[in-house]
Write an enzyme that holds these catalytic residues in place. Structure first.
Site, PDB file in Angstrom:
ATOM      1  N   SER A  24      -6.144   8.393   5.929  1.00  0.00           N
ATOM      2  CA  SER A  24      -6.146   7.051   6.496  1.00  0.00           C
ATOM      3  C   SER A  24      -7.472   6.689   7.138  1.00  0.00           C
ATOM      4  O   SER A  24      -8.156   7.543   7.704  1.00  0.00           O
ATOM      5  CB  SER A  24      -5.038   6.930   7.537  1.00  0.00           C
ATOM      6  OG  SER A  24      -4.960   5.598   8.006  1.00  0.00           O
ATOM      7  N   GLY A  64      -2.232   1.191  18.019  1.00  0.00           N
ATOM      8  CA  GLY A  64      -1.567  -0.110  17.878  1.00  0.00           C
ATOM      9  C   GLY A  64      -1.949  -0.844  16.610  1.00  0.00           C
ATOM     10  O   GLY A  64      -1.757  -2.046  16.498  1.00  0.00           O
ATOM     11  N   GLY A  75      -2.103   5.821  16.735  1.00  0.00           N
ATOM     12  CA  GLY A  75      -1.685   5.507  18.107  1.00  0.00           C
ATOM     13  C   GLY A  75      -2.552   4.471  18.789  1.00  0.00           C
ATOM     14  O   GLY A  75      -2.627   4.412  20.009  1.00  0.00           O
ATOM     15  N   LYS A  80      -2.264  -3.158  10.564  1.00  0.00           N
ATOM     16  CA  LYS A  80      -1.966  -4.518  11.034  1.00  0.00           C
ATOM     17  C   LYS A  80      -2.602  -4.721  12.418  1.00  0.00           C
ATOM     18  O   LYS A  80      -2.835  -3.777  13.172  1.00  0.00           O
ATOM     19  CB  LYS A  80      -0.459  -4.763  11.123  1.00  0.00           C
ATOM     20  CG  LYS A  80       0.235  -4.078  12.311  1.00  0.00           C
ATOM     21  CD  LYS A  80       0.560  -5.017  13.450  1.00  0.00           C
ATOM     22  CE  LYS A  80       0.656  -4.395  14.817  1.00  0.00           C
ATOM     23  NZ  LYS A  80       1.003  -3.089  15.106  1.00  0.00           N
ATOM     24  N   GLY A  82      -0.783  -0.084  13.579  1.00  0.00           N
ATOM     25  CA  GLY A  82       0.245   0.066  12.548  1.00  0.00           C
ATOM     26  C   GLY A  82       0.018   1.243  11.624  1.00  0.00           C
ATOM     27  O   GLY A  82       0.375   1.180  10.435  1.00  0.00           O
ATOM     28  N   SER A  83      -0.566   2.318  12.153  1.00  0.00           N
ATOM     29  CA  SER A  83      -0.853   3.455  11.276  1.00  0.00           C
ATOM     30  C   SER A  83       0.426   4.097  10.742  1.00  0.00           C
ATOM     31  O   SER A  83       0.465   4.530   9.586  1.00  0.00           O
ATOM     32  CB  SER A  83      -1.714   4.498  12.002  1.00  0.00           C
ATOM     33  OG  SER A  83      -1.015   5.014  13.117  1.00  0.00           O
ATOM     34  N   SER A  84       1.483   4.144  11.536  1.00  0.00           N
ATOM     35  CA  SER A  84       2.707   4.794  11.035  1.00  0.00           C
ATOM     36  C   SER A  84       3.365   3.934   9.953  1.00  0.00           C
ATOM     37  O   SER A  84       3.895   4.462   8.965  1.00  0.00           O
ATOM     38  CB  SER A  84       3.685   5.087  12.179  1.00  0.00           C
ATOM     39  OG  SER A  84       4.249   3.891  12.674  1.00  0.00           O
ATOM     40  N   ASP A  90       5.415  -4.338  11.547  1.00  0.00           N
ATOM     41  CA  ASP A  90       4.306  -3.537  11.018  1.00  0.00           C
ATOM     42  C   ASP A  90       4.477  -3.241   9.528  1.00  0.00           C
ATOM     43  O   ASP A  90       3.557  -3.425   8.729  1.00  0.00           O
ATOM     44  CB  ASP A  90       4.190  -2.215  11.788  1.00  0.00           C
ATOM     45  CG  ASP A  90       3.678  -2.415  13.205  1.00  0.00           C
ATOM     46  OD1 ASP A  90       3.646  -3.578  13.667  1.00  0.00           O
ATOM     47  OD2 ASP A  90       3.321  -1.420  13.841  1.00  0.00           O
ATOM     48  N   GLU A 105       9.921   4.196   9.143  1.00  0.00           N
ATOM     49  CA  GLU A 105       9.538   3.765  10.487  1.00  0.00           C
ATOM     50  C   GLU A 105      10.635   4.064  11.504  1.00  0.00           C
ATOM     51  O   GLU A 105      10.363   4.391  12.662  1.00  0.00           O
ATOM     52  CB  GLU A 105       9.263   2.254  10.483  1.00  0.00           C
ATOM     53  CG  GLU A 105       7.865   1.879  10.017  1.00  0.00           C
ATOM     54  CD  GLU A 105       6.864   1.967  11.160  1.00  0.00           C
ATOM     55  OE1 GLU A 105       6.353   3.091  11.409  1.00  0.00           O
ATOM     56  OE2 GLU A 105       6.600   0.941  11.796  1.00  0.00           O
TER      57      GLU A 105
END
Lengths: 422, 422
Positions: B147, B154, B152, B23, B156-158, B219, B208
Site C-alpha cells: 500500500s 484516517g 491508521g 479516502k 481508509g487504509s483498511s 470508506d 471491514e
C-alpha cells in the site's frame, strides 16, 4: 475631617476624580453585526479623570498617554464653541446635540496639537471640548486624564475616557454625589448613584459619537454601569450579575483594521449564507449560554467555598493542577468553541492562535475579544488557579513578545472620589 | 500477445492485481455522527493486492508493511474455517455472514503472527482468511498486499485493503472481467464493471466489519466506487462528479484515539446542546455547499482554460502569486470555516493548527480530515499553483517534521489488471 458635599453647587475648592472601567466582549463579536447577541463585561482597568480648579482664567487639558498638554484662555474656548454654535452649559443639551456640528473643530484642534500627540488625540481633544463646555460651561479648570487601558486594543478605552470625563465634570459641577472625605490618605471611591449613571452614560455616548461617528453604545454602557451587558439588535440589557470572572488579558501588539474585518465577514456571509448563518446562530447560542451561566447563582464568585461548589475537573497546568468548577469547565468549553467559530469566519490571526496554543498547553482556553485580526485575547482563569501557575503562563506569553495582565471582569462601573484642596 | 479472458473460470495461470484508492473526508467529520452530511472522496494513493497461483497446496499471505508473511497448508485453513463454521466459498455467502463468528479466530491468528507483525495485523489476517475462504474456497494461492497509504492515519487504509483483496479474489475466480493483455511492460488497469463494483463493495464491507466491528460503510464505498460520496444518516449517495481536486496531504505523525475524540464531542454536545447543535448545522451546510460546488460543471477540472474559467483572485504565495478561480476561493473559505468549527468542538491538535498556519502563510487553507486530534491535514491546492510553490510549502512543512505528499482527490475507484504467467 469628614465633610458632606452640598449637591448642585460648583465645588471650586475640590479636586474631583472619576474612574471608569474598560470593557471586554465575552462573546458574540462580529456575529452581533448580523443580528445575534453579544455579551460584554466591565474590565477592571480604569481610566481616571481628575478635575481641579483652574488658574489664570484658563482651561488645561493634560492627556499624558496621548502626548497632549494644552492650555487655552477661556476666551479662546468661547470663540471656538461659538463658531461651532455649541455653547450650552446644561446637561439638558444632550437631547439637542447634533452629531454633525463638531467635526468642523477638527482643523482648530489639529493645529493645537503638538508634535508629541498620538494618533487619535484630535478626537479625544474635540470630545473633551464638547463635554467640558456643555457640562461646565466656561469655568477655569485643570483636567488630567490617565488610563490603565491600552489605546486601540478593543478594550473600550475611548468609552472609558468619555465616561470618566463626563462623570468627573458632572461631579465637579455638583450633579453627582461625592463621598464624604475620610481624612485618610487612601481615596474613597463610591459608585455613582444609579439615577445619575444614566446621565453620565448619555453624555459619554455623545463623546463617543465625536470619537467614533456611530458607536454601538455598548462600550459606554458597560463602562458606566459596570458588570455585564447583553446587546442584541440595538437593544442593550444590563444583566443583574455581579460575579466577577478572573481573566488573563493578552495584547497581541498587532494592530488591526476593524472596518476591514467586519466587511470581510459580511462578504463571506454573502458568499456562504447558509453556512455563515449557522455559524452566527452558533455564536448566538454560545452568548446566550454564557448569559445563563453568569446569571446562575454559583461557585464562580471566588472567595470561600460555598455549598454546591464542586471541583469537577483537576487537570495539570505545568507543575500545578488546575481545579475547575463545573461552571468553569462549561465556560472554558464555550470560550474554545467561540474562538473556533471566530477562526472559521476569518477574523483570527497567527498571533491570536499562538496565544491560544500557549494557554491551552496549561489547560486554559482563550479567545480573541473584539474585532480580532490582532488586538487582545482573553483567557479564563479558574478561581482556584494559583498565582504561581498564572505567573508561569505569563512568562511563557511574554517570552513570545506578548504583554499580559490579570484582570477582574464584570466588576463595578463608574465611580467618583474627591479631595478638599487646602 | 493479446488474450481475452474467459469469465467465471479459475485463472490458474494468471497473476491478478487489484488496486483500490484510499479516502479522505472533505467535510462533515464528527458532525456526521450527529446526523448531518459528510462528504468523502477517493484519494489517489492505492493499496494493491496481487493474487497468483500457489505452490505446494498452500496459501501464502504476504503483507510486508504489516510485518506479516504467513504460509498455511490448505488442510490447516480448512480446519480453522470449519471450527469457525464459516466455509462457504460462494459470493452469496455475503448475505448469511454473521459478524460474531470470526473473533474466535483471534487466538489462532495471534499465535501465527511473528515478532515483526505490526499492531492491527491480526485483524488484517482474519479479514483475509474470511475473504479468501469465502470467495475462493481452498485454492492454493499466493497473495501479497502492498500500500501507498499510511496505516491508521484516517485515510481508509483498511477499507482499501479489503476492497483490493475482494476485487483481486473475485477477479482471480473469474467473477470480474480482466483487461486484455497488451504485451507491453506497462500494466493496463481497467475499472471494475459497474455491476460488479457493488459485489466488491459488499465483500469489502464484511472485511471491514472484521477489522472495525461497526464500520460506517463510507470508506469501502469510496474505495470501491471512487469519486465523491455523500453520507447522511446511514444513507450513502454517490455523486456523479469526476472533478479531481488537487490536494496536499500532510501527516501530523501524531497518533489519535478516534473513539475518545468521538466520545468527547458527544459529551460536549450533551453539555451545550443548543450551541453544539448549531455548530453541527453549520458543518452540515458546509458539506452541502461543497457538494453543490463539486456538482457544478466548472473550471476546477484542471487542464486547459475553458469558457467561464475566470481567475478571481491573485494572491502572493511566497515569491509566486496564487491564481484562484471563484470555485477555489469558495472551497478554500469552506475549508477554513470547517477547520474553525472542528477546532471549536475540540478535535483539533497543536500539530494540525501548526500545519494550518504554515499553509495559511502561503494563502492556502487547510483542515484536518477524519477524526482529528492528530492524523492527516488536507490543503486545497489551486490548479494554477505552480509545482515550485507547492515545493516551497512542502519544504516548510517537512522542516517541522511533518511528512506530506501531493495527491489527486476524487479520482477512480477499484481497478484490476492481469498478467499471464509463463
Amino acid at each position: 475631617m469628614a465633610m458632606a458635599m452640598a449637591m448642585g453647587a460648583p465645588r471650586e475648592q475640590l479636586r474631583v476624580d472619576a474612574r471608569a472601567p474598560g470593557k471586554v466582549i465575552l462573546s458574540g463579536e462580529h456575529a452581533v453585526v448580523h443580528g445575534t447577541s453579544a455579551v460584554a463585561a466591565a474590565l477592571g482597568l480604569y481610566t481616571t479623570a481628575t478635575i481641579r480648579p483652574g488658574v489664570d482664567d484658563g482651561c488645561v487639558l493634560d492627556l499624558p498617554q496621548l502626548g497632549v498638554n494644552l492650555k487655552w484662555p477661556l476666551k479662546v474656548i468661547e470663540e471656538i464653541v461659538t463658531q461651532g454654535h455649541l455653547l450650552d452649559p446644561k446637561p439638558a443639551h444632550v437631547a439637542s446635540y447634533a452629531e454633525s456640528e463638531w467635526p468642523q473643530l477638527g482643523a482648530f484642534v489639529e493645529q493645537q496639537l503638538g508634535l508629541h500627540a498620538v494618533k487619535g488625540a484630535d478626537a479625544a481633544v474635540t470630545a473633551f471640548l464638547f463635554l467640558y463646555t456643555s457640562i461646565l460651561g466656561l469655568q477655569p479648570v485643570t483636567v488630567r486624564v490617565t488610563s490603565e487601558l491600552p489605546v486601540g486594543a478593543g478594550l473600550g478605552s475611548s468609552a472609558a475616557y468619555c465616561v470618566a470625563l463626563s462623570a468627573g465634570l458632572l461631579a465637579y459641577c455638583g450633579e453627582i454625589d461625592l463621598p464624604q472625605e475620610n481624612g485618610a490618605d487612601r481615596k474613597t471611591w463610591i459608585d455613582v448613584n444609579e439615577k445619575k449613571i444614566d446621565l453620565v452614560n448619555r453624555w459619554a455616548f455623545e463623546g463617543e459619537r465625536i470619537i467614533h461617528g456611530r458607536p454601538s453604545g455598548i462600550d459606554n454602557t458597560v463602562s458606566s454601569f459596570g458588570y455585564v451587558v447583553k446587546f442584541k439588535q440595538g437593544q442593550i440589557t444590563r444583566l443583574h450579575t455581579q460575579l466577577p470572572l478572573r481573566m488573563l488579558l493578552t495584547n497581541t501588539q498587532v494592530g488591526r483594521n476593524t472596518k476591514a474585518l467586519v466587511a470581510g465577514v459580511g462578504e463571506r456571509a454573502l458568499r456562504h449564507p447558509a453556512a455563515m448563518g449557522a455559524i452566527f446562530k452558533a455564536i448566538d447560542e454560545i452568548a446566550e449560554e454564557v448569559v445563563t451561566i453568569l446569571l446562575t447563582p454559583s461557585e464562580n464568585s471566588g472567595g470561600e467555598k460555598k455549598k454546591g461548589e464542586e471541583i469537577v475537573s483537576t487537570e495539570e497546568c505545568g507543575p500545578h493542577p488546575v481545579f475547575k468548577t463545573e461552571q468553569e469547565v462549561r465556560l472554558q468549553e464555550l470560550v474554545e468553541m467561540n474562538q473556533g467559530l471566530l477562526q472559521g469566519i476569518g477574523v483570527s490571526h497567527l498571533s491570536i492562535e499562538s496565544i491560544c496554543q500557549i494557554t491551552a498547553s496549561y489547560r486554559l482556553q482563550s479567545k480573541l475579544t473584539g474585532a480580532g485580526g490582532g488586538g487582545c485575547v482573553l483567557t479564563l482563569l479558574p478561581h482556584k488557579l494559583s498565582s504561581t501557575s498564572v505567573e508561569l503562563v505569563k512568562v511563557d506569553l511574554e517570552a513570545k513578545g506578548f504583554s499580559c495582565f490579570e484582570a477582574v471582569i464584570g466588576g463595578n462601573g463608574v465611580q467618583v472620589s474627591c479631595q478638599t484642596l487646602s
